[in-house]
Motif scaffolding. Structure first.
Motif, PDB file in Angstrom:
ATOM      1  N   ALA A  46       0.814  -1.068   0.091  1.00 34.28           N
ATOM      2  CA  ALA A  46       0.135  -0.028  -0.084  1.00 34.28           C
ATOM      3  C   ALA A  46       0.808   1.158   0.036  1.00 34.28           C
ATOM      4  O   ALA A  46       2.199   1.104   0.393  1.00 34.28           O
ATOM      5  CB  ALA A  46      -0.990   0.060   1.378  1.00 34.28           C
ATOM      6  N   SER A  47       0.264   2.193  -0.346  1.00 36.78           N
ATOM      7  CA  SER A  47       0.951   3.423  -0.421  1.00 36.78           C
ATOM      8  C   SER A  47      -0.072   5.011  -0.446  1.00 36.78           C
ATOM      9  O   SER A  47      -0.988   4.449  -1.660  1.00 36.78           O
ATOM     10  CB  SER A  47       1.819   3.841  -1.614  1.00 36.78           C
ATOM     11  N   LEU A  48       0.105   6.018  -0.089  1.00 41.23           N
ATOM     12  CA  LEU A  48      -0.378   7.000  -0.251  1.00 41.23           C
ATOM     13  C   LEU A  48       0.383   8.128  -1.008  1.00 41.23           C
ATOM     14  O   LEU A  48       0.318   8.607  -2.232  1.00 41.23           O
ATOM     15  CB  LEU A  48      -1.203   7.731   0.973  1.00 41.23           C
ATOM     16  N   ARG A  49       1.516   8.452  -0.101  1.00 37.36           N
ATOM     17  CA  ARG A  49       2.257   9.839  -0.756  1.00 37.36           C
ATOM     18  C   ARG A  49       3.402   9.353  -1.773  1.00 37.36           C
ATOM     19  O   ARG A  49       3.227   9.900  -2.776  1.00 37.36           O
ATOM     20  CB  ARG A  49       3.269  10.081   0.673  1.00 37.36           C
ATOM     21  N   THR A  50       3.837   7.850  -1.731  1.00 42.04           N
ATOM     22  CA  THR A  50       4.518   7.659  -2.791  1.00 42.04           C
ATOM     23  C   THR A  50       4.071   7.455  -4.162  1.00 42.04           C
ATOM     24  O   THR A  50       4.524   7.967  -5.055  1.00 42.04           O
ATOM     25  CB  THR A  50       5.474   6.501  -2.293  1.00 42.04           C
ATOM     26  N   ARG A 109       7.622  -0.673  -5.405  1.00 48.07           N
ATOM     27  CA  ARG A 109       7.508  -0.751  -4.112  1.00 48.07           C
ATOM     28  C   ARG A 109       7.358  -2.207  -3.526  1.00 48.07           C
ATOM     29  O   ARG A 109       6.334  -2.964  -4.038  1.00 48.07           O
ATOM     30  CB  ARG A 109       6.437   0.125  -3.426  1.00 48.07           C
ATOM     31  N   GLU A 141      10.498   2.276  -2.107  1.00 49.12           N
ATOM     32  CA  GLU A 141      10.680   1.484  -0.724  1.00 49.12           C
ATOM     33  C   GLU A 141      10.728   0.213  -0.716  1.00 49.12           C
ATOM     34  O   GLU A 141       9.809  -0.615  -1.581  1.00 49.12           O
ATOM     35  CB  GLU A 141       9.495   2.152   0.295  1.00 49.12           C
ATOM     36  N   HIS A 146      14.597   3.260   1.580  1.00 48.77           N
ATOM     37  CA  HIS A 146      13.425   4.226   1.162  1.00 48.77           C
ATOM     38  C   HIS A 146      14.137   5.607   0.732  1.00 48.77           C
ATOM     39  O   HIS A 146      14.144   6.602   1.274  1.00 48.77           O
ATOM     40  CB  HIS A 146      12.312   4.535   2.210  1.00 48.77           C
ATOM     41  N   GLN A 149      12.182   8.903   0.127  1.00 50.62           N
ATOM     42  CA  GLN A 149      11.689   9.523   1.452  1.00 50.62           C
ATOM     43  C   GLN A 149      12.780  10.382   2.102  1.00 50.62           C
ATOM     44  O   GLN A 149      12.847  11.395   2.537  1.00 50.62           O
ATOM     45  CB  GLN A 149      11.230   8.664   2.208  1.00 50.62           C
ATOM     46  N   CYS A 268       7.974  10.254   8.498  1.00 45.55           N
ATOM     47  CA  CYS A 268       7.478  10.091   6.882  1.00 45.55           C
ATOM     48  C   CYS A 268       6.242   9.854   6.565  1.00 45.55           C
ATOM     49  O   CYS A 268       5.841   9.941   5.476  1.00 45.55           O
ATOM     50  CB  CYS A 268       8.433   8.702   6.592  1.00 45.55           C
ATOM     51  N   LEU A 269       5.468   9.469   7.719  1.00 44.81           N
ATOM     52  CA  LEU A 269       4.012   9.181   7.673  1.00 44.81           C
ATOM     53  C   LEU A 269       3.889   8.125   6.895  1.00 44.81           C
ATOM     54  O   LEU A 269       4.521   7.602   5.832  1.00 44.81           O
ATOM     55  CB  LEU A 269       3.075  10.413   6.856  1.00 44.81           C
ATOM     56  N   PRO A 270       2.538   7.263   7.019  1.00 40.41           N
ATOM     57  CA  PRO A 270       1.479   7.457   8.073  1.00 40.41           C
ATOM     58  C   PRO A 270       1.983   7.244   9.234  1.00 40.41           C
ATOM     59  O   PRO A 270       2.837   6.321   9.570  1.00 40.41           O
ATOM     60  CB  PRO A 270       0.589   6.555   7.628  1.00 40.41           C
ATOM     61  N   ARG A 296       8.060  15.234  -1.258  1.00 44.61           N
ATOM     62  CA  ARG A 296       8.140  13.687  -1.910  1.00 44.61           C
ATOM     63  C   ARG A 296       7.957  14.037  -3.229  1.00 44.61           C
ATOM     64  O   ARG A 296       8.898  13.494  -4.370  1.00 44.61           O
ATOM     65  CB  ARG A 296       6.975  12.896  -1.263  1.00 44.61           C
TER      66      ARG A 296
HETATM   67  N1   CP Z   1       6.045   8.015   3.518  1.00 40.39           N
HETATM   68  C1   CP Z   1       5.750   7.016   2.632  1.00 40.39           C
HETATM   69  O1   CP Z   1       6.460   6.370   1.871  1.00 40.39           O
HETATM   70  O2   CP Z   1       4.146   7.118   2.398  1.00 40.39           O
HETATM   71  P1   CP Z   1       3.327   6.010   1.804  1.00 40.39           P
HETATM   72  O3   CP Z   1       3.466   4.547   2.541  1.00 40.39           O
HETATM   73  O4   CP Z   1       1.841   6.464   1.768  1.00 40.39           O
HETATM   74  O5   CP Z   1       3.702   6.043   0.337  1.00 40.39           O
END
Ligand code: CP
Length: 311
Positions: A46-50, A109, A141, A146, A149, A268-270, A296
């Motif tokens: 899963a990912s949001l930002r990347t 990823r 990642e 990573h 990041q 780095c979140l989440p 990012r």
């Molecule tokens: N920091 C980061 O890589 O966020 P995601 O896992 O949401 O991509």
């Protein structure tokens, strides 16, 4: 750069960061560089930002983007010589070569198993795509790194530092689940090359890979480590020695306003509120987490620009 798999792929860190600042000021300055080129992004996790920032970055450079969640595709086999009579349907040897016909740059990823230390350390998934795709590969990642990041983290520190060589502390935090070492590893490696005074604090038993930590000071007393800090980067990771195990969830390691004092807070979140860090820190002006996530886009963009210029 040909590939971007770790901080070691950066030859000129200062100029890369300067280029990222320049792209941030004018994101569309190279909007024709990637015209006619396609970035394929493969997500095993899963990912949001990347996902969103890397797509943003590629589009700012004029690239086309295709995204595949590997869980929606055929289950891949990575082992050489395997008899594929169980649950894997396609070998990475074919999959990578097929993808390379649709892509000019591949981004992957793939998190670690956290059960097989040797396989994770060997970066089997990432290295298989590099080996068989034959096109530039960007690490979004992997099992141990990573680097997108970490580059965004350095950009953020450079934007916010008020002294030439700030004190940066990487602090372990509690978490209910076993998490990878990748963010911490890449952060340490980029900070070791930056003009900062880096130290690490974690409970005993949470020592990171000695090949990564090298001579960076490790202080087991969190309060002492945080004294006079300018930036505090908080992150959970599972045990490296007792591989992938959660040895402690000691809530006294959670970051609080008192412990942070005057430092800026980074993650780095989440992030899990009131487990890793208390609300008051995240909701304060000392928190840089949103700016980190914004950067990012520019860490991905400067990397893709560098790769496109060498295609
Ligand atoms: N920091 C980061 O890589 O966020 P995601 O896992 O949401 O991509």
């Amino acid at each position: 750069m040909k590939h971007y798999t770790s901080i070691q792929d950066i030859s000129e860190l200062d100029s890369l960061v300067k280029d990222a600042f320049s792209l941030k000021r004018n994101p569309r300055a190279f909007e024709t560089l990637g015209k006619g080129k396609t970035l394929v992004m493969l997500f095993f996790n899963a990912s949001l930002r990347t996902r969103l920032s890397t797509e943003n970055a590629a589009k700012n450079l004029g690239m086309d983007v295709q995204i595949l969640n590997v869980t929606d595709s055929w289950k891949l086999e990575f082992a050489d010589g395997s008899i594929m009579n169980a649950d894997t349907s396609e070998h990475v040897r074919e999959a990578a070569q097929v993808i390379a016909q649709y892509a000019d740059v591949l981004a992957v990823r793939a998190f670690p198993s956290l059960t097989d230390k040797q396989a994770d350390q060997q970066e089997m998934v990432l290295k298989s795509f590099i080996k068989y795709a034959g096109i530039p590969v960007v690490n979004m990642e992997s099992a141990t790194q990573h680097p997108l990041q970490a580059l965004a983290d350095l950009i953020t520190i450079e934007e916010n530092k008020t002294i030439k060589q700030p004190k940066v502390v990487l602090s372990w935090a509690p978490h209910p689940k076993a998490l990878p070492h990748a963010v911490a590893n890449s952060f340490i490696q980029i900070m070791q090359r930056a003009e900062v005074d880096l130290s690490i604090t974690h409970p005993e038993g949470y020592g990171l890979d000695p090949n990564i930590v090298q001579g960076t000071p490790v202080i087991y007393d969190q309060e002492k480590a945080l004294e006079q800090a300018d930036f505090v980067y908080v992150k959970n990771w599972s045990s490296f020695e007792n591989y992938g195990k959660v040895l402690s969830q000691d809530p006294s390691w959670m970051m609080t306003t008192d412990k942070l004092n005057h430092a800026r807070f980074m993650h780095c979140l989440p992030v899990r509120r009131n487990v890793v860090v208390e609300d008051a820190v995240l909701d304060s002006d000392q928190s840089l987490v949103i700016q980190q996530a914004g950067n990012r886009t520019f860490s991905a963009q400067v990397v893709l620009k560098n790769i496109l210029e060498k295609l």
